[in-house]
Design a protein around this motif. Structure first.
Motif, PDB file in Angstrom:
ATOM      1  N   ASN A 148      10.288 -40.411  29.283  1.00 55.87           N
ATOM      2  CA  ASN A 148       9.216 -41.354  28.979  1.00 55.87           C
ATOM      3  C   ASN A 148       9.829 -42.630  28.394  1.00 55.87           C
ATOM      4  OD1 ASN A 148       7.006 -42.770  27.892  1.00 55.87           O
ATOM      5  ND2 ASN A 148       5.903 -40.874  27.444  1.00 55.87           N
ATOM      6  N   MET A 155       1.752 -37.255  24.921  1.00 59.43           N
ATOM      7  CA  MET A 155       1.788 -37.423  26.377  1.00 59.43           C
ATOM      8  C   MET A 155       2.676 -36.378  27.054  1.00 59.43           C
ATOM      9  SD  MET A 155       1.671 -41.479  27.260  1.00 59.43           S
ATOM     10  CE  MET A 155       0.116 -42.362  27.148  1.00 59.43           C
ATOM     11  N   TYR A 192      -7.009 -31.629  36.304  1.00 58.32           N
ATOM     12  CA  TYR A 192      -7.069 -32.909  37.018  1.00 58.32           C
ATOM     13  C   TYR A 192      -8.340 -33.052  37.852  1.00 58.32           C
ATOM     14  CZ  TYR A 192      -2.178 -33.768  35.739  1.00 58.32           C
ATOM     15  OH  TYR A 192      -1.024 -33.971  35.052  1.00 58.32           O
ATOM     16  N   ILE A 229      -9.187 -40.984  34.979  1.00 55.18           N
ATOM     17  CA  ILE A 229      -7.743 -40.926  34.799  1.00 55.18           C
ATOM     18  C   ILE A 229      -7.031 -42.109  35.461  1.00 55.18           C
ATOM     19  CG2 ILE A 229      -7.422 -39.423  36.814  1.00 55.18           C
ATOM     20  CD1 ILE A 229      -5.433 -39.304  33.506  1.00 55.18           C
ATOM     21  N   CYS A 255      -4.942 -44.867  33.229  1.00 57.70           N
ATOM     22  CA  CYS A 255      -3.505 -45.045  33.475  1.00 57.70           C
ATOM     23  C   CYS A 255      -3.177 -46.502  33.780  1.00 57.70           C
ATOM     24  CB  CYS A 255      -3.050 -44.146  34.622  1.00 57.70           C
ATOM     25  SG  CYS A 255      -3.007 -42.401  34.202  1.00 57.70           S
ATOM     26  N   CYS A 256      -4.022 -47.145  34.575  1.00 56.48           N
ATOM     27  CA  CYS A 256      -3.800 -48.568  34.897  1.00 56.48           C
ATOM     28  C   CYS A 256      -3.897 -49.431  33.642  1.00 56.48           C
ATOM     29  CB  CYS A 256      -4.819 -49.038  35.938  1.00 56.48           C
ATOM     30  SG  CYS A 256      -4.563 -48.339  37.589  1.00 56.48           S
ATOM     31  N   LEU A 300      -3.366 -48.463  30.495  1.00 55.75           N
ATOM     32  CA  LEU A 300      -2.212 -48.183  29.634  1.00 55.75           C
ATOM     33  C   LEU A 300      -0.959 -48.897  30.135  1.00 55.75           C
ATOM     34  CD1 LEU A 300      -2.720 -44.372  28.885  1.00 55.75           C
ATOM     35  CD2 LEU A 300      -2.944 -46.260  27.268  1.00 55.75           C
ATOM     36  N   LEU A 301      -0.753 -48.888  31.450  1.00 54.54           N
ATOM     37  CA  LEU A 301       0.417 -49.565  32.021  1.00 54.54           C
ATOM     38  C   LEU A 301       0.313 -51.076  31.840  1.00 54.54           C
ATOM     39  CD1 LEU A 301       0.882 -47.511  35.330  1.00 54.54           C
ATOM     40  CD2 LEU A 301       2.415 -47.530  33.359  1.00 54.54           C
ATOM     41  N   GLN A 353      -6.384 -44.998  25.169  1.00 59.95           N
ATOM     42  CA  GLN A 353      -5.920 -43.698  24.664  1.00 59.95           C
ATOM     43  C   GLN A 353      -7.088 -42.790  24.303  1.00 59.95           C
ATOM     44  OE1 GLN A 353      -2.249 -43.420  22.098  1.00 59.95           O
ATOM     45  NE2 GLN A 353      -2.768 -45.575  21.755  1.00 59.95           N
ATOM     46  N   LEU A 358      -8.574 -41.479  27.396  1.00 59.04           N
ATOM     47  CA  LEU A 358      -7.701 -40.457  27.982  1.00 59.04           C
ATOM     48  C   LEU A 358      -7.905 -39.112  27.291  1.00 59.04           C
ATOM     49  CD1 LEU A 358      -5.254 -39.766  29.863  1.00 59.04           C
ATOM     50  CD2 LEU A 358      -3.784 -40.349  27.922  1.00 59.04           C
TER      51      LEU A 358
END
Length: 435
Positions: A147, A339, A349, A355, A359-360, A362-363, A398, A401
């Motif tokens: 990570n 994580m 999932y 999700i 994720c987008c 967070l990135l 977060q 998530l």
């Protein structure tokens, strides 16, 4: 699995060693997303300098780590890089062994439930296979070691990596069923940063389940084991605190470490929620909102422990995530720890709702942190509102998530009890709503 794990460890150590020798190491160690006033390596060095001069490292307002940390590096200062790499490897191996043991328990319980015909017949597709679960421990180790957040934290020599190692060892000892070692490592984690106190409940519930003691307030066996575990925990904590006093011959570390964590006097920007809010706060409201923000971390322990009393390992994951989001001085190293557990819940999932979006976000936030910091501090074309906005969005992502995984976990458990394809009384397809 020993060979793949060894390869993962070698690759992780190689990446860290290369970055330690690069010109990026100094830049990374300055990033406010990676280090905080609590765990920055420069502050540890300052504390060591004061200690070597015969002055208490807590006499100023620079050093806020625990006495055991400063005495550890008092002897190992020349090998600091190796210490941090070893700490990351210990964390990964401990998580690997813990999840390996946990998966065996999960599969055994699932097998007994299937033999007893406890699941509805339309839920067979939700069952977990040994092939699916075989590589999960290795994925957990990879998620932690590879990570970028973990790598950045290690290269910056943030003491967060040492805290993660202690928490990982606590998780391993708990899942292995060693109450004494679990209490000792939990006490050590609490001694480091207070917030792991919230992990007491999931550890206790897990150990009670392992001994087949029901979580029932009317059972004497429940209170007997709870008192034993609490005695081991608080006794270990008292011994560690007294050891710190004997090392320093002073109680100065208590206000400098724990008072600093709880009162949040240093408002250096970070990825947390405290700094901007209290920078804008009127002084006479400060104490009230400090209490509100700090209680927020501990408050969730009660409802989550009640709701997830049959699933203590998932409760542990939830608590670690809440700590990393709501603590006063969070860094990316805290986020990396929870994580690492995401591969454990890969069977959820199909029930996750947001999700891809999360994720987008967070990135994107991770990429925008240094950009907006540069615009604010160096270019002068932005202000603190820009940086805090991206911090707020990062924390909201977060929370989404973690809440998404919470929803997915409860939904799967509901399907295992009531069937995958729910029907209304009129025969139509029902919709499951989490309230």
């Amino acid at each position: 699995m020993a060979a793949p794990l060894t390869l993962v460890l070698i690759v992780a150590v190689t990446i860290r060693a290369a970055l330690f020798r690069s010109s990026l190491a100094e830049l990374i160690s300055e990033r406010v997303e990676v280090v905080s006033p609590l765990n920055a390596w420069k502050r540890v060095v300052e504390g060591l300098a004061l200690l070597d001069l015969g002055v208490s490292p807590y006499s100023g307002d620079v050093f806020h780590e625990t006495p055991l940390i400063i005495y550890l590096f008092h002897f190992l200062i020349d090998y600091a890089e190796i210490v941090y790499m070893i700490a990351d490897c210990i964390t990964a191996v401990a998580l690997y062994l813990a999840i390996q043991h946990y998966n065996k328990n999960v599969f055994r319980k699932q097998k007994y439930a299937l033999e007893a015909d406890r699941y509805p017949h339309d839920c067979l597709e939700l069952m977990r296979s040994p092939k699916e679960m075989y590589y999960i421990p290795l994925k957990v180790a990879m998620f932690y070691l590879w990570n970028p957040f973990t790598i950045l934290s290690c290269v910056a020599k943030s003491t967060c990596g040492l805290n993660n190692a202690v928490i990982a060892l606590f998780i391993l000892c708990t899942i292995k069923g060693s109450a004494l070692l679990s209490a000792i490592f939990l006490a050590l984690a609490t001694y480091q940063s207070i917030y792991p106190l919230t992990l007491f409940a999931p550890a206790l519930i897990f150990l009670l389940q392992r001994l087949y003691i029901p979580v029932n307030l009317r059972r004497p066996s429940f209170w007997l084991f709870t008192s034993q575990y609490a005695f081991m925990y608080f006794g270990s904590l008292a011994v560690i605190v007294c050891l710190s006093f004997f090392l320093l011959s002073s109680w100065d570390f208590i206000p400098s470490v724990y008072g600093f964590i709880l009162s949040v006097p240093d408002l250096t920007p970070n990825i947390g929620l405290f700094w901007y809010f209290f920078a804008e706060m009127f002084e006479h409201f400060r104490l009230f909102f400090i209490c509100v923000f700090q209680i927020n971390v501990f408050f969730y322990s009660i409802p989550l422990s009640i709701k997830l009393k049959d699933h203590p390992v998932f409760l542990m994951f939830m608590q670690i995530a809440i700590i990393s989001i709501f603590k006063s001085y969070p860094t990316v190293g805290d986020i990396a720890l929870y994580m690492a557990f995401l591969p454990v819940w890969n069977h959820l999932y199909r029930f996750l709702r947001n999700i891809f979006l999360v994720c987008c976000v967070l990135l994107a936030c991770s990429a925008l942190f240094p950009v907006l910091w540069h615009l604010w501090i160096y270019a002068g074309s932005a202000n603190s509102n820009f940086y805090y906005a991206i911090t707020l969005l990062f924390n909201v992502a977060q929370i989404l998530l973690v809440s998404d995984y919470f929803y997915a976990y409860l939904r799967r458990e509901h399907h295992l009890s009531h069937g995958l394809y729910l029907k209304r009384k009129d025969g139509g397809e029902a919709t499951l709503v989490l309230k």
